[in-house]
Design a protein around this motif. Structure first.
Motif, PDB file in Angstrom:
ATOM      1  N   SER A 107       0.650  -1.102  -0.123  1.00 53.01           N
ATOM      2  CA  SER A 107      -0.018  -0.011  -0.022  1.00 53.01           C
ATOM      3  C   SER A 107       0.852   1.347  -0.082  1.00 53.01           C
ATOM      4  CB  SER A 107      -0.862  -0.170   1.199  1.00 53.01           C
ATOM      5  OG  SER A 107      -0.063   0.050   2.433  1.00 53.01           O
ATOM      6  N   GLY A 108       2.282   1.049  -0.167  1.00 54.13           N
ATOM      7  CA  GLY A 108       3.035   2.264   0.086  1.00 54.13           C
ATOM      8  C   GLY A 108       3.091   3.220  -1.295  1.00 54.13           C
ATOM      9  N   LYS A 109       3.718   4.329  -1.279  1.00 60.73           N
ATOM     10  CA  LYS A 109       4.024   5.173  -2.218  1.00 60.73           C
ATOM     11  C   LYS A 109       5.027   4.589  -3.255  1.00 60.73           C
ATOM     12  CE  LYS A 109       2.793   9.425   0.438  1.00 60.73           C
ATOM     13  NZ  LYS A 109       3.426  10.613   0.650  1.00 60.73           N
ATOM     14  N   ARG A 110       4.903   4.889  -4.494  1.00 61.81           N
ATOM     15  CA  ARG A 110       5.814   4.414  -5.603  1.00 61.81           C
ATOM     16  C   ARG A 110       5.654   5.558  -6.813  1.00 61.81           C
ATOM     17  NH1 ARG A 110       3.746  -1.939  -5.567  1.00 61.81           N
ATOM     18  NH2 ARG A 110       4.921  -2.382  -3.697  1.00 61.81           N
ATOM     19  N   ALA A 111       6.737   5.771  -7.168  1.00 59.34           N
ATOM     20  CA  ALA A 111       6.834   7.208  -7.989  1.00 59.34           C
ATOM     21  C   ALA A 111       8.284   7.012  -8.708  1.00 59.34           C
ATOM     22  CB  ALA A 111       6.515   8.339  -7.388  1.00 59.34           C
ATOM     23  N   VAL A 112       8.447   7.615  -9.777  1.00 62.79           N
ATOM     24  CA  VAL A 112       9.389   8.251 -10.729  1.00 62.79           C
ATOM     25  C   VAL A 112       9.687   9.758 -10.668  1.00 62.79           C
ATOM     26  CG1 VAL A 112      10.393   8.257 -13.162  1.00 62.79           C
ATOM     27  CG2 VAL A 112       9.294   6.101 -12.262  1.00 62.79           C
ATOM     28  N   GLY A 113      10.792  10.137 -10.416  1.00 62.63           N
ATOM     29  CA  GLY A 113      10.981  11.630 -10.113  1.00 62.63           C
ATOM     30  C   GLY A 113      12.239  11.957 -11.422  1.00 62.63           C
ATOM     31  N   PHE A 114      11.962  13.042 -11.937  1.00 63.38           N
ATOM     32  CA  PHE A 114      12.816  13.571 -12.903  1.00 63.38           C
ATOM     33  C   PHE A 114      13.463  14.800 -12.347  1.00 63.38           C
ATOM     34  CE2 PHE A 114       9.287  11.659 -15.335  1.00 63.38           C
ATOM     35  CZ  PHE A 114      10.012  10.687 -15.934  1.00 63.38           C
ATOM     36  N   LYS A 115      14.556  15.096 -12.472  1.00 67.73           N
ATOM     37  CA  LYS A 115      15.529  16.501 -12.126  1.00 67.73           C
ATOM     38  C   LYS A 115      16.241  16.957 -13.047  1.00 67.73           C
ATOM     39  CE  LYS A 115      14.892  16.045  -7.048  1.00 67.73           C
ATOM     40  NZ  LYS A 115      15.334  15.822  -5.718  1.00 67.73           N
ATOM     41  N   LEU A 116      16.214  18.020 -13.664  1.00 67.11           N
ATOM     42  CA  LEU A 116      17.055  18.607 -14.664  1.00 67.11           C
ATOM     43  C   LEU A 116      18.125  19.599 -14.093  1.00 67.11           C
ATOM     44  CD1 LEU A 116      14.080  19.627 -17.173  1.00 67.11           C
ATOM     45  CD2 LEU A 116      15.188  17.544 -16.849  1.00 67.11           C
ATOM     46  N   SER A 117      19.424  19.215 -14.501  1.00 68.95           N
ATOM     47  CA  SER A 117      20.492  19.961 -14.091  1.00 68.95           C
ATOM     48  C   SER A 117      20.292  21.374 -14.431  1.00 68.95           C
ATOM     49  CB  SER A 117      21.557  19.433 -14.346  1.00 68.95           C
ATOM     50  OG  SER A 117      21.948  18.389 -13.960  1.00 68.95           O
ATOM     51  N   ASP A 118      20.841  22.651 -13.770  1.00 64.92           N
ATOM     52  CA  ASP A 118      20.730  23.900 -14.283  1.00 64.92           C
ATOM     53  C   ASP A 118      21.496  24.103 -15.639  1.00 64.92           C
ATOM     54  OD1 ASP A 118      20.153  26.249 -13.698  1.00 64.92           O
ATOM     55  OD2 ASP A 118      21.435  26.799 -12.093  1.00 64.92           O
ATOM     56  N   GLY A 119      21.049  24.691 -16.636  1.00 63.00           N
ATOM     57  CA  GLY A 119      21.655  24.815 -18.014  1.00 63.00           C
ATOM     58  C   GLY A 119      21.234  23.796 -18.739  1.00 63.00           C
ATOM     59  N   MET A 120      20.293  22.668 -18.670  1.00 64.19           N
ATOM     60  CA  MET A 120      20.118  21.821 -19.675  1.00 64.19           C
ATOM     61  C   MET A 120      18.663  22.368 -20.230  1.00 64.19           C
ATOM     62  SD  MET A 120      19.034  18.135 -17.807  1.00 64.19           S
ATOM     63  CE  MET A 120      18.440  17.473 -19.330  1.00 64.19           C
ATOM     64  N   GLU A 121      18.406  21.745 -21.480  1.00 65.01           N
ATOM     65  CA  GLU A 121      16.986  21.855 -21.934  1.00 65.01           C
ATOM     66  C   GLU A 121      16.258  20.798 -21.393  1.00 65.01           C
ATOM     67  OE1 GLU A 121      15.896  24.427 -23.722  1.00 65.01           O
ATOM     68  OE2 GLU A 121      18.101  25.409 -23.440  1.00 65.01           O
ATOM     69  N   VAL A 122      14.961  20.793 -21.415  1.00 68.79           N
ATOM     70  CA  VAL A 122      13.914  19.624 -21.179  1.00 68.79           C
ATOM     71  C   VAL A 122      14.231  18.598 -22.484  1.00 68.79           C
ATOM     72  CG1 VAL A 122      11.764  18.871 -20.916  1.00 68.79           C
ATOM     73  CG2 VAL A 122      12.317  21.251 -20.001  1.00 68.79           C
ATOM     74  N   PRO A 123      14.533  17.461 -22.249  1.00 71.07           N
ATOM     75  CA  PRO A 123      14.553  16.509 -22.927  1.00 71.07           C
ATOM     76  C   PRO A 123      13.199  16.026 -23.932  1.00 71.07           C
ATOM     77  CG  PRO A 123      15.371  15.683 -21.243  1.00 71.07           C
ATOM     78  CD  PRO A 123      14.787  16.927 -20.754  1.00 71.07           C
ATOM     79  N   ALA A 124      13.406  15.906 -25.230  1.00 75.33           N
ATOM     80  CA  ALA A 124      12.222  15.548 -26.019  1.00 75.33           C
ATOM     81  C   ALA A 124      11.318  14.856 -25.388  1.00 75.33           C
ATOM     82  CB  ALA A 124      12.531  15.463 -27.343  1.00 75.33           C
ATOM     83  N   GLU A 125      11.679  13.448 -24.780  1.00 76.36           N
ATOM     84  CA  GLU A 125      11.030  12.507 -24.152  1.00 76.36           C
ATOM     85  C   GLU A 125      10.324  12.968 -22.935  1.00 76.36           C
ATOM     86  OE1 GLU A 125      15.406  11.588 -23.129  1.00 76.36           O
ATOM     87  OE2 GLU A 125      14.484  12.389 -24.809  1.00 76.36           O
ATOM     88  N   LEU A 126      10.735  14.061 -22.372  1.00 76.26           N
ATOM     89  CA  LEU A 126       9.913  14.673 -21.042  1.00 76.26           C
ATOM     90  C   LEU A 126       9.246  15.725 -21.298  1.00 76.26           C
ATOM     91  CD1 LEU A 126      12.807  13.732 -18.399  1.00 76.26           C
ATOM     92  CD2 LEU A 126      10.957  12.193 -19.148  1.00 76.26           C
ATOM     93  N   ALA A 127       8.875  16.373 -22.624  1.00 76.18           N
ATOM     94  CA  ALA A 127       8.383  17.395 -23.110  1.00 76.18           C
ATOM     95  C   ALA A 127       6.793  17.717 -22.354  1.00 76.18           C
ATOM     96  CB  ALA A 127       8.102  17.579 -24.503  1.00 76.18           C
ATOM     97  N   ALA A 128       6.301  16.399 -22.191  1.00 74.96           N
ATOM     98  CA  ALA A 128       4.758  16.439 -21.745  1.00 74.96           C
ATOM     99  C   ALA A 128       4.689  16.942 -20.192  1.00 74.96           C
ATOM    100  CB  ALA A 128       4.106  15.032 -22.157  1.00 74.96           C
ATOM    101  N   PHE A 129       5.754  16.646 -19.441  1.00 74.62           N
ATOM    102  CA  PHE A 129       5.698  17.205 -18.156  1.00 74.62           C
ATOM    103  C   PHE A 129       6.034  18.331 -17.763  1.00 74.62           C
ATOM    104  CE2 PHE A 129       6.940  12.472 -18.454  1.00 74.62           C
ATOM    105  CZ  PHE A 129       6.297  11.944 -17.327  1.00 74.62           C
ATOM    106  N   LYS A 130       5.219  18.883 -16.581  1.00 76.82           N
ATOM    107  CA  LYS A 130       5.399  20.241 -16.240  1.00 76.82           C
ATOM    108  C   LYS A 130       6.560  20.017 -15.095  1.00 76.82           C
ATOM    109  CE  LYS A 130       0.802  21.913 -17.180  1.00 76.82           C
ATOM    110  NZ  LYS A 130       0.343  22.490 -18.193  1.00 76.82           N
ATOM    111  N   PHE A 131       7.424  21.128 -15.072  1.00 75.53           N
ATOM    112  CA  PHE A 131       8.600  20.946 -14.291  1.00 75.53           C
ATOM    113  C   PHE A 131       8.421  22.079 -13.091  1.00 75.53           C
ATOM    114  CE2 PHE A 131      10.129  18.365 -17.417  1.00 75.53           C
ATOM    115  CZ  PHE A 131      10.922  17.479 -16.955  1.00 75.53           C
TER     116      PHE A 131
END
Length: 153
Positions: A107-131
């Protein structure tokens, strides 16, 4: 060979090929500080090829949950368990960091997190996500997003 991440002295060791190596090293150090302060866990990483099982697990979840295939090369990874939570981190050459938080209890929490380093563009494969943005003394501005894992892995 495993590398213990020192958040007192940020180092680009293992991340030198990234165009945003300094920011990615700060991001990695930020994670190390979090786990040391919250769980008293020493954050160690190893080259991605030595942590293939962890990298494959993260990539399988991304592919099966959302059809995401990361285009950047994985540089380093780590997998460990703290307080009944399986954690996995993969740091990519582009400056991307992906983590999986997978509570072992059903019953626990399960998630995938994305973090973008300062200076990088949002990768195309993650364009659908709001950061969302957060400030870090170690990493500058970190942009992050996540999704909840629905299936079992």
């Amino acid at each position: 060979m495993p590398y213990t991440v020192d958040f007192g002295t940020v180092s680009t060791t293992g991340l030198e090929s990234s165009p945003v190596a300094d920011a990615l090293a700060g991001l990695r150090a930020n994670e190390a500080r979090y786990f040391k302060n919250k769980y008293d866990h020493v954050f160690t990483v190893e080259p991605a090829e030595d942590a293939a099982a962890t990298v494959d697990w993260v990539h399988r979840i991304l592919e099966e949950e959302r059809g995401i295939v990361v285009s950047s090369r994985a540089l380093e990874a780590t997998g460990f368990e703290v307080e009944g939570i399986r954690m996995a981190y993969v740091f990519y050459e582009s400056g991307l960091s992906i983590n999986v938080m997978y509570t072992l209890e059903d019953s626990g929490k399960r998630a995938v997190g994305f973090k973008l380093s300062d200076g990088m563009e949002v990768p195309a494969e993650l364009a659908a996500f709001k950061f969302a943005r957060q400030k870090s003394k170690l990493a500058g501005t970190i942009r992050g997003s996540y999704f909840v894992v629905k299936n079992e892995y």
